[in-house]
Design a protein around this motif. Structure first.
Motif, PDB file in Angstrom:
ATOM      1  N   ALA A  37      49.011  -9.555 112.868  1.00  0.00           N
ATOM      2  CA  ALA A  37      48.742  -8.496 111.898  1.00  0.00           C
ATOM      3  C   ALA A  37      47.331  -8.690 111.359  1.00  0.00           C
ATOM      4  O   ALA A  37      46.832  -9.818 111.259  1.00  0.00           O
TER       5      ALA A  37
ATOM      6  N   LEU B 210      49.948  -5.533 114.466  1.00  0.00           N
ATOM      7  CA  LEU B 210      49.184  -5.220 115.672  1.00  0.00           C
ATOM      8  C   LEU B 210      50.053  -5.120 116.928  1.00  0.00           C
ATOM      9  O   LEU B 210      49.746  -4.343 117.838  1.00  0.00           O
TER      10      LEU B 210
ATOM     11  N   VAL C 220      48.349  -4.192 108.659  1.00  0.00           N
ATOM     12  CA  VAL C 220      48.853  -3.385 109.771  1.00  0.00           C
ATOM     13  C   VAL C 220      49.371  -4.321 110.858  1.00  0.00           C
ATOM     14  O   VAL C 220      48.645  -5.221 111.301  1.00  0.00           O
TER      15      VAL C 220
ATOM     16  N   GLN D 177      59.338  -0.997 112.231  1.00  0.00           N
ATOM     17  CA  GLN D 177      58.391  -1.622 111.311  1.00  0.00           C
ATOM     18  C   GLN D 177      57.532  -0.532 110.687  1.00  0.00           C
ATOM     19  O   GLN D 177      57.128   0.416 111.354  1.00  0.00           O
TER      20      GLN D 177
ATOM     21  N   GLY E 159      44.366  -6.988 108.358  1.00  0.00           N
ATOM     22  CA  GLY E 159      44.299  -6.136 107.180  1.00  0.00           C
ATOM     23  C   GLY E 159      43.062  -6.409 106.350  1.00  0.00           C
ATOM     24  O   GLY E 159      42.209  -7.244 106.689  1.00  0.00           O
TER      25      GLY E 159
ATOM     26  N   GLY F 117      52.247  -7.266 106.851  1.00  0.00           N
ATOM     27  CA  GLY F 117      52.352  -6.098 107.723  1.00  0.00           C
ATOM     28  C   GLY F 117      53.725  -5.936 108.331  1.00  0.00           C
ATOM     29  O   GLY F 117      54.117  -4.822 108.703  1.00  0.00           O
ATOM     30  N   TYR F 118      54.494  -7.026 108.414  1.00  0.00           N
ATOM     31  CA  TYR F 118      55.847  -6.982 108.938  1.00  0.00           C
ATOM     32  C   TYR F 118      56.839  -7.077 107.782  1.00  0.00           C
ATOM     33  O   TYR F 118      56.565  -7.730 106.760  1.00  0.00           O
TER      34      TYR F 118
ATOM     35  N   PRO G  27      54.245   1.362 109.562  1.00  0.00           N
ATOM     36  CA  PRO G  27      52.915   1.312 110.187  1.00  0.00           C
ATOM     37  C   PRO G  27      51.894   0.560 109.347  1.00  0.00           C
ATOM     38  O   PRO G  27      50.891   0.091 109.871  1.00  0.00           O
ATOM     39  N   VAL G  28      52.138   0.462 108.041  1.00  0.00           N
ATOM     40  CA  VAL G  28      51.221  -0.234 107.161  1.00  0.00           C
ATOM     41  C   VAL G  28      52.038  -0.766 105.982  1.00  0.00           C
ATOM     42  O   VAL G  28      53.055  -0.191 105.604  1.00  0.00           O
TER      43      VAL G  28
ATOM     44  N   LEU H  42      46.333  -4.694 102.147  1.00  0.00           N
ATOM     45  CA  LEU H  42      46.825  -3.635 103.027  1.00  0.00           C
ATOM     46  C   LEU H  42      46.824  -4.206 104.441  1.00  0.00           C
ATOM     47  O   LEU H  42      45.771  -4.590 104.951  1.00  0.00           O
TER      48      LEU H  42
END
Length: 665
Positions: free
Chosen positions: A622, A644, A642, A652, A624, A560-561, A654-655, A640
């Motif tokens: 994160a 947090l 995201v 960053q 997902g 996510g990052y 968003p997804v 997938l």
């Protein structure tokens, strides 16, 4: 029921349960019919679909057959598989006598199929046209009625089934040839209140009993007699197994066969079982698992001897085939963060005939300025680069030095690394010895050297490092790409002391562990967890080359990052990495079907400026959801994720989407 009928049914059940290689109702059918096994199963027959019967004609009697009265779909399929009338409906008999013979043959077969599914009081009735079969007069009438339809219409054939009640398995007894009970775990003979008295159930219980005896060291354990007794009054069946455990054995000599260009001593060094070790199926499986780690081998078959040797030990034979030694490959990649890249490699897996492997890897990447969020910040910080990076590396492994469990490992590299926040040029090499204590545990020690420079927002660091790395590895997992059980642990410590010429003097420690636990017997739901740690001491953050610092974020870290962006932030909002790292993940790997699964996950962690984690700094989280497609070579992973609680000062996405082969860890 009269005693004679009860004895006849028990005897027939005993005979048909004796066909061990054919499970379930089809075993009973194949036993009583005397037909080949493949025909009994009829995997590619007509039973999964209904087809139109042949049209009426003068030289045969095509018929339409209907089987009614069956509520259980599995039982219906078994009855259809057993029925000659149903299986051969596309091949009509020439006359009424032929049709009658098919029906008469089905009478016994269908009853036995009912018994195989636990319906021991079930009955079957046949009707040809309007004639119910039963006795000679009805048979003659049925033939006449069938002949009357010749070349006019299909003969109507109906099979009426009365299932009756489902009988239960009441009691299981296991004894030796002298009639004494065998000492087995209670779970093998314990019977549930509603366990059906089906042939498949009985044969599965028998297999578990034999597996238990083999696990206790009896390689030749076998069932010599099976005695099922049906009790119609109680609608139950009791089964008594007479078992010959055979002698308890230890492992004997292990013979390696099939080598041509490969030294057999290399294969033997990967066999950790010793003559005299207790026999078990797990020990045999362990031999195969460890031998497959020899890269020069293609196929491995481990076979148990058919008799004990004079010392009462079981010989083991390892038959191998060698694979082609040369390997060539190329791959391409693209990332919206890291840009495009291409990689090629060449390898030889048996260079000098001793299982030596030599691999050369070349990698070229381009951190495109157009899609690189950090490009403008690097330029403001004075980190000039055209975005091109690459690495050329060679790795050599000599397994089984002098036939021992020691391996020689050597490697060298030269390359330029271009990341979002730094640029580094470096070259180096390493030589190490690895000792394999077992298939799961090894230790390694050696010497390594590296020289280069790194440039980031904190400045330029020219360095020269000479280290003495030591590492340990433990891996008890059952699959490298998709583990369902076991533990993986790796830990390393590398001092780069100043008295050996290192500048700066450093001490680097790393550790990572993961564990896997299946919640069900079929491993359809697995809990997986990972924890990683790193620390660098001996110098300040600005004195440590950026390429050696710890960064978090990305597909193999905190999903996510953006890759290598989580941790301390320097001037121009550029990540500068840290002197320590702590990160972890938890996943629930849930199979929906045999090939599709979902994986909810949570990742957390960060890099710290201090040499040990300082929890005053924020931990990034994160979450997902992943999708898995399971193939023969491993799962295809789509995750997938995201973020947090991202750092609001950094941009960053968003997804984030990740696609790869194998699980995340």
């Amino acid at each position: 029921m009269p005693g004679k009928r009860r004895m006849a049914q028990s005897a027939r059940a005993a005979r048909c349960l004796g066909v061990r290689s054919r499970p379930g109702a089809l075993a009973l059918v194949a036993c009583l019919m005397g037909v080949p096994e493949a025909r009994a199963f009829d995997l590619f027959g007509l039973f999964g679909r209904e087809e139109a019967p042949p049209a009426p004609r003068p030289d045969a009697l095509p018929y339409a057959v209907r089987l009614q009265g069956v509520e259980d779909d599995d039982l219906l399929s078994a009855l259809q598989d057993a029925s000659t009338l149903y299986r051969l409906r596309g091949e009509p008999p020439p006359d009424g006598e032929g049709l009658l013979r098919r029906a008469e043959a089905d009478a016994t077969r269908l009853v036995d199929a009912l018994w195989g599914y636990g319906y021991y009081s079930g009955t079957v009735a046949f009707r040809i046209e309007d004639v119910v079969l039963g006795g000679d007069a009805a048979a003659r009438a049925a033939v006449r009625a069938a002949e009357a339809t010749r070349n006019r219409r299909l003969v109507a054939v109906r099979i009426s089934v009365e299932q009756g009640p489902l009988y239960r398995l009441r009691r299981i007894a296991v004894r030796d040839a002298s009639g004494r009970p065998l000492d087995l775990p209670a779970r093998l003979t314990r019977v549930g209140d509603d366990e059906p008295a089906r042939s498949a159930t009985v044969l599965a219980r028998e297999a578990r009993i034999i597996d238990q005896l083999r696990a206790q060291g009896h390689p030749f354990a076998k069932v010599v007699r099976r005695e099922p007794v049906v009790d119609h009054a109680d609608r139950a069946m009791d089964v008594a197994f007479t078992v010959d455990p055979g002698p308890k054995a230890a492992l004997g000599a292990v013979a390696v066969r099939g080598t041509s260009s490969l030294d057999p001593a290399v294969v033997r060094s990967f066999i950790y079982a010793e003559p005299g070790d207790p026999y078990s199926p797990e020990a045999i499986a362990g031999i195969r698992r460890s031998v497959t780690r020899v890269e020069a081998l293609g196929g491995v078959r481990v076979r148990e001897g058919e008799a004990l040797d004079p010392d009462g030990r079981l010989p083991v034979f390892v038959d191998i085939t060698e694979r082609a030694p040369n390997l060539l490959g190329v791959s391409a990649r693209y990332s919206t963060v890291d840009g495009p890249g291409v990689r090629g490699y060449w390898a030889n897996r048996n260079l000098f005939g001793g299982g030596e492997s030599l691999r050369i890897d070349a990698d070229l990447s381009y951190l495109g300025l157009g899609q690189d969020y950090y490009a403008r910040r690097r330029k403001l910080a004075g980190i000039e680069t055209n975005g091109l990076g690459g690495r050329l590396a060679a790795t050599f492994v000599k397994p089984a030095l002098f036939g021992t469990r020691n391996d020689l490992l050597a490697g060298a590299f030269i390359g330029r690394e271009v990341q979002q926040s730094y640029l580094s040029d470096a070259a180096g090499g390493t030589v190490a010895l690895r000792h394999r204590f077992s298939d799961t545990f090894s230790v390694q020690a050696g010497i390594e050297g590296q020289v280069g420079y790194a440039r980031d927002v904190l400045g330029r660091v020219d360095y020269r490092l000479i280290g003495l790395p030591v590492s340990v590895s433990y891996d008890s997992t059952d699959n490298p790409l998709d583990p369902t059980r076991g533990i993986r642990l790796t830990a390393s410590a590398t001092p780069y002391p100043s008295f050996l010429g290192s500048d700066p003097g450093l001490f680097v420690a790393k550790a990572q562990g993961s564990t896997y636990y299946a919640l069900d017997e079929d491993a359809n739901t697995i809990l997986a967890a990972r924890l990683g740690f790193g620390s660098i001491s001996g110098a300040g953050l600005a004195e440590i080359p950026a390429s050696l610092r710890f960064f978090a974020g990305g597909g193999g870290s905190i999903r996510g990052y953006a890759y290598r962006t989580v941790g301390p932030i320097g001037p121009f909002q550029l990540p500068i990495g840290g002197r320590s790292l702590l990160e972890g993940s938890v996943e629930a790997r849930i199979k929906i079907t045999d090939t599709i699964g979902i994986v909810p996950f949570l990742d957390a962690g960060t890099a710290f400026a201090s040499s040990l984690p300082d929890f005053d700094e924020p931990i990034r989280y994160a979450a997902g959801l992943g999708l898995r497609y399971y193939t023969g070579f491993g799962p295809i992973r789509v995750d997938l994720a995201v973020p947090l609680n991202p750092d609001k000062a950094l941009k960053q996405p968003p997804v984030a989407l990740y696609i790869s082969i194998g699980q995340a860890f």
